[in-house]
Design a protein around this motif. Structure first.
Motif, short mmCIF file in Angstrom:
data_model
loop_
_atom_site.label_atom_id
_atom_site.label_comp_id
_atom_site.label_asym_id
_atom_site.label_seq_id
_atom_site.Cartn_x
_atom_site.Cartn_y
_atom_site.Cartn_z
N LYS A 1 -4.10 -11.28 -2.83
CA LYS A 1 -4.98 -10.81 -3.92
C LYS A 1 -5.41 -11.98 -4.80
CE LYS A 1 -2.59 -6.36 -4.05
NZ LYS A 1 -1.71 -5.46 -4.83
N ARG B 1 -9.25 -13.31 -5.31
CA ARG B 1 -9.80 -13.34 -6.66
C ARG B 1 -10.35 -14.73 -6.95
NH1 ARG B 1 -12.34 -10.83 -10.93
NH2 ARG B 1 -13.40 -12.82 -11.25
N TYR C 1 -10.13 -0.81 -4.65
CA TYR C 1 -9.26 -1.97 -4.43
C TYR C 1 -9.86 -3.21 -5.06
CZ TYR C 1 -6.66 -5.62 -1.97
OH TYR C 1 -5.90 -6.72 -1.68
N GLU D 1 -7.43 -4.14 -7.97
CA GLU D 1 -6.48 -5.15 -7.50
C GLU D 1 -7.04 -6.57 -7.57
OE1 GLU D 1 -3.24 -4.34 -6.79
OE2 GLU D 1 -3.96 -2.42 -7.59
N LEU D 2 -8.32 -6.75 -7.27
CA LEU D 2 -8.94 -8.07 -7.40
C LEU D 2 -9.60 -8.26 -8.76
CD1 LEU D 2 -10.46 -8.72 -3.84
CD2 LEU D 2 -8.10 -8.96 -4.67
#
Length: 254
Positions: free
Chosen positions: A123, A127, A233, A237-238
């Motif tokens: 992740k 990112r 997601y 999450e990112l």
């Protein structure tokens, strides 16, 4: 194009579902850059390359460092601490189950794709990839992202980006699977060598060296099961905000 780099392709020309098109010379995906010759390096400089995002592990980078123009900014963003996608096949010749279970490598790849979605280091890497993409807002300047073969860690990076840009899922899937075409020559060489150790081992090496709809479906299924959807997601999450996603569309689409 590059002469000593596998799976090298400009993503320009891919169409979105609403009629936009990815700009050329803005985003490139490839395999490792360690074997580039002088002409290849000059080509990348003239192409407008400004950022190189390396998804490989520390050991991969140490053993085969990138060759890039001096003007290019290098970003080390390891998806895994070690190469879970088994791109270096030599070290797996000692795996006993690769000689007796023709599904062994397939199962290993499914595990790797689960980890691409779930692991914090993955992740963090993706990112950082998006941070680089967001900073690449000048015309005629490009980002290249890669791993060793340019198919798994790079493939999922492309899936994420194309999703944000609004590309249809069937087109995203086709771009992901195209690695098999670009890597066919290398796959044939590995198959010839692997067959010397038996058909079951060769089948496992094939599964390591190729992409499969099953691998992609595994990652997408994990995202849906754990987070709701790939869109959620990316957002949760990112940490890719709606404004950042809109900025990406402005930078990379025409």
């Amino acid at each position: 194009m590059l002469t000593n780099c596998d799976n090298f392709r400009d993503m320009g020309g891919i169409k979105t579902h609403d009629g936009h098109v990815l700009k050329e010379k803005k985003i490139i995906r490839s395999g490792k850059l360690s074997n580039l010759n002088d002409d290849d390096v000059v080509f990348l400089e003239k192409y407008g390359l400004k950022h190189d995002v390396d998804f490989r592990s520390m050991s991969e980078r140490k053993n085969e460092p990138d060759r890039i123009p001096a003007s290019v900014r290098y970003h080390f963003a390891p998806v895994f601490p070690v190469d879970e996608t088994r791109s270096g096949n030599d070290k797996w010749e000692s795996r006993r189950n690769y000689y007796v279970d023709e599904q062994a490598a397939f199962k290993d790849m499914l595990d790797a794709y689960n980890d691409i979605v779930l692991q914090d280091c993955a992740k963090k890497a993706y990112r950082e990839f998006f941070d680089v993409l967001l900073a690449n807002d000048k015309d005629d300047e490009s980002v290249l992202f890669h791993c060793s073969a340019g198919k798994d860690r790079t493939g999922m990076g492309a899936v994420y980006l194309l999703t944000v840009l609004g590309v249809d899922e069937t087109v995203i899937r086709a771009d992901y699977l195209a690695s098999n075409k670009y890597l066919r020559g290398q796959q044939k060489k590995e198959e010839v060598r692997a067959l010397q150790k038996g058909e079951i081992f060769a089948k496992n090496i094939f599964n390591l060296g190729s992409v499969s709809e099953h691998y992609l479906d595994c990652a997408l299924g994990t995202m849906t099961r754990e987070y709701g959807s790939i869109g959620e997601y990316l957002e949760k999450e990112l940490k890719l905000s709606a404004n950042e996603q809109e900025d990406l569309r402005k930078i990379y689409l025409k």
